[in-house]
Design an enzyme around this catalytic site. Structure first.
Site, PDB file in Angstrom:
ATOM      1  N   ASP A 140       0.836  -1.216   0.000  1.00  8.04           N
ATOM      2  CA  ASP A 140       0.000   0.000   0.000  1.00  8.04           C
ATOM      3  C   ASP A 140       0.868   1.263   0.000  1.00  8.04           C
ATOM      4  O   ASP A 140       0.363   2.359  -0.243  1.00  8.04           O
ATOM      5  CB  ASP A 140      -0.965   0.005   1.197  1.00  8.04           C
ATOM      6  CG  ASP A 140      -0.272   0.039   2.556  1.00  8.04           C
ATOM      7  OD1 ASP A 140       0.972  -0.072   2.615  1.00  8.04           O
ATOM      8  OD2 ASP A 140      -0.986   0.176   3.577  1.00  8.04           O
ATOM      9  N   GLU A 141       2.173   1.130   0.261  1.00 12.24           N
ATOM     10  CA  GLU A 141       3.041   2.314   0.370  1.00 12.24           C
ATOM     11  C   GLU A 141       3.210   3.026  -0.972  1.00 12.24           C
ATOM     12  O   GLU A 141       3.617   4.184  -1.011  1.00 12.24           O
ATOM     13  CB  GLU A 141       4.392   1.934   0.981  1.00 12.24           C
ATOM     14  CG  GLU A 141       4.213   1.334   2.358  1.00 12.24           C
ATOM     15  CD  GLU A 141       5.481   1.144   3.165  1.00 12.24           C
ATOM     16  OE1 GLU A 141       6.466   1.868   2.941  1.00 12.24           O
ATOM     17  OE2 GLU A 141       5.472   0.255   4.041  1.00 12.24           O
TER      18      GLU A 141
HETATM   19  P1  TYD Z   1       8.291  -0.611   9.765  1.00 14.78           P
HETATM   20  O1  TYD Z   1       8.016  -1.822  10.581  1.00 14.78           O
HETATM   21  O2  TYD Z   1       9.709  -0.321   9.354  1.00 14.78           O
HETATM   22  O3  TYD Z   1       7.330  -0.657   8.489  1.00 14.78           O
HETATM   23  P2  TYD Z   1       6.999   0.497   7.382  1.00 14.78           P
HETATM   24  O4  TYD Z   1       8.044   1.526   7.425  1.00 14.78           O
HETATM   25  O5  TYD Z   1       7.037  -0.297   6.103  1.00 14.78           O
HETATM   26  O6  TYD Z   1       5.635   1.006   7.716  1.00 14.78           O
HETATM   27  O7  TYD Z   1       7.789   0.669  10.561  1.00 14.78           O
HETATM   28  C1  TYD Z   1       6.450   0.771  11.023  1.00 14.78           C
HETATM   29  C2  TYD Z   1       6.285   2.154  11.638  1.00 14.78           C
HETATM   30  O8  TYD Z   1       7.098   2.217  12.823  1.00 14.78           O
HETATM   31  C3  TYD Z   1       6.780   3.283  10.739  1.00 14.78           C
HETATM   32  O9  TYD Z   1       5.924   4.414  10.920  1.00 14.78           O
HETATM   33  C4  TYD Z   1       8.165   3.591  11.255  1.00 14.78           C
HETATM   34  C5  TYD Z   1       8.061   3.278  12.738  1.00 14.78           C
HETATM   35  N1  TYD Z   1       9.298   2.787  13.392  1.00 14.78           N
HETATM   36  C6  TYD Z   1       9.746   3.381  14.572  1.00 14.78           C
HETATM   37  O10 TYD Z   1       9.130   4.338  15.088  1.00 14.78           O
HETATM   38  N2  TYD Z   1      10.872   2.879  15.149  1.00 14.78           N
HETATM   39  C7  TYD Z   1      11.570   1.839  14.612  1.00 14.78           C
HETATM   40  O11 TYD Z   1      12.632   1.446  15.167  1.00 14.78           O
HETATM   41  C8  TYD Z   1      11.097   1.246  13.395  1.00 14.78           C
HETATM   42  C9  TYD Z   1      11.827   0.094  12.759  1.00 14.78           C
HETATM   43  C10 TYD Z   1       9.935   1.740  12.834  1.00 14.78           C
END
Ligand code: TYD
Ligand code: NAD
Length: 356
Positions: A137-138
């Site tokens: 979806d991104e």
């Molecule tokens: P992620 O699991 O990397 O998936 P995506 O970026 O594909 O959505 O991240 C999920 C959400 O969490 C995203 O808004 C970024 C945030 N996040 C943090 O706040 N801290 C972290 O260490 C990580 C890995 C992600």
């Protein structure tokens, strides 16, 4: 498509998080299909994810790179592959910010190479063939708080190198359909959670760090919103679309389950502390606000009406019990976590936080 007894399906990226659930799902549910898992085994690919089915008679593993046209040509011909479910990708947004070229190579050139191999081998004999491209979806970009969820007609507006590379691969998939007639379907899922996800992603990272009494890095103010879906619900949706989706169409997949990151982290603290027998609030002190991710999308949310109406798919895993089971799985699989968070992983994180 090919009759049930004649299917040979190549699943790319089957040793990764979602791919391993898709492979297990198809191997178990369709014992008369031959499922080939084609994977390069990057840092994200791990055959330990599939130990329970590795000896199944309808399963085989081939170590290879989706950018290698010669290998793909030979494999499709030798195995008479008539279905492809394409998940192989670089999948982590933070890594894409550090190394966008790798994402272009794997996600764009890799997908193009696979499309070309399928086009050549199927050679206009499209009957019984299907190329299922697993997207995200991104590609639709970011929503504001009051916006309606993404539907299949939402214009593309990717912001990260990861989502730009996935968007580009989607365009090549449609171009192969429109130009050469390749039979394709595409799916766009929201964020997945569940067993076997690499601990560089938010949910397993937090579970791991709470267990280790390490900081829980919250990017920015923690108010970014994601729609979370259990990975087995995603595998079931892929099954439905692969078999019954309309040729050339896209389908959104999502949990209808939006959470701010900070609330997910607080819920995880509660669930992990409970399971470890800690008093309530024990790990709250681990919450650590850090510099925001560059280009951080505020909100993702998906409208899954098309998938529900046309194919009757509905997610089966309620979020809180799904998350509780996921936490339990990680606590019971400390060895798996240790193996995937080896030296290379620790080094990557040390470098990433030094960069910020
Ligand atoms: P992620 O699991 O990397 O998936 P995506 O970026 O594909 O959505 O991240 C999920 C959400 O969490 C995203 O808004 C970024 C945030 N996040 C943090 O706040 N801290 C972290 O260490 C990580 C890995 C992600
Ligand atoms: P993952 O990073 O866990 O696994 C990716 C797999 O691809 C690994 O097994 C890796 O070894 C393999 N791979 C990487 N480069 C390869 C290459 N050149 N040749 C062959 N194999 C290669 O990813 P994931 O989270 O399981 O995501 C799988 C797919 O689903 C991706 O296409 C991703 O864009 C998409 N997706 C993921 C999510 C999510 O929440 N994780 C959501 C929507 C869509």
């Amino acid at each position: 498509m090919a009759s049930d007894r004649q299917r040979c399906i190549l699943v790319t990226g089957g040793a990764g998080f979602i791919g391993s659930h898709v492979v297990r799902h198809f191997v178990r549910k369709y014992p008369y299909y031959h499922i080939i898992n084609f994977d390069k085994l990057t840092y994200a690919g791990n055959l330990e994810n599939l130990t329970d089915i590795r000896n199944a008679p309808n399963y085989s593993f081939v170590h290879g790179d989706i950018c290698d046209l010669g290998t793909l040509r030979a494999l499709l011909r030798e195995q008479k592959v008539n279905g492809i479910i394409h998940l192989a990708a670089e999948s982590h947004v933070d890594r894409s910010i550090r190394d966008p070229f790798l994402f272009a190579r794997t996600n764009v050139i890799g997908t193009l190479t696979l499309l070309q191999a399928a086009r050549e081998y199927w050679d206009k004999q499209w009957e019984g063939k299907r190329f299922h491209h697993v997207s995200t979806d991104e590609v639709y970009g970011a929503l504001e708080l009051g916006d309606a969820p993404f539907n299949e007609s939402t214009p593309y507006s990717p912001h990260s190198p990861y989502s730009a590379s996935k968007a580009s691969s989607d365009h090549f998939v449609r171009a192969y359909h429109d130009t050469y007639g390749l039979p394709v379907v595409l799916t766009h899922s929201s964020n997945n959670y569940g067993p076997f996800q690499s601990p560089e992603k938010l949910i397993p990272l937090c579970i791991h760090n709470i267990c280790e009494n390490k900081p829980l890095p919250i990017y920015g103010n923690g108010e970014n919103i994601r729609d979370w879906l259990h990975v087995q619900d995603h595998a079931q949706a892929i099954d439905e679309v692969f078999h019954r989706g309309r040729n050339g169409e896209s389908y959104n997949i999502g949990g209808g389950n939006e959470w701010e990151n900070i609330d997910i982290v607080k819920l995880l603290i509660r669930l992990v502390d409970e399971q470890l027998g800690h008093p309530a609030g024990h790990s709250d002190k681990l919450i650590t606000y850090v510099a925001d991710r560059a280009g951080h999308d505020l909100r993702y949310a998906t409208d899954t009406g098309k998938l529900r109406r046309e194919l009757g798919w509905v997610p089966q895993h309620p979020f809180e019990s799904g998350l509780r089971e996921t936490v339990q799985w990680y606590l019971e699989h400390a060895e798996w976590v240790k193996n995937v968070t080896g030296c290379a992983y620790e080094r990557y994180y040390a470098e990433m936080y030094n960069d910020k």
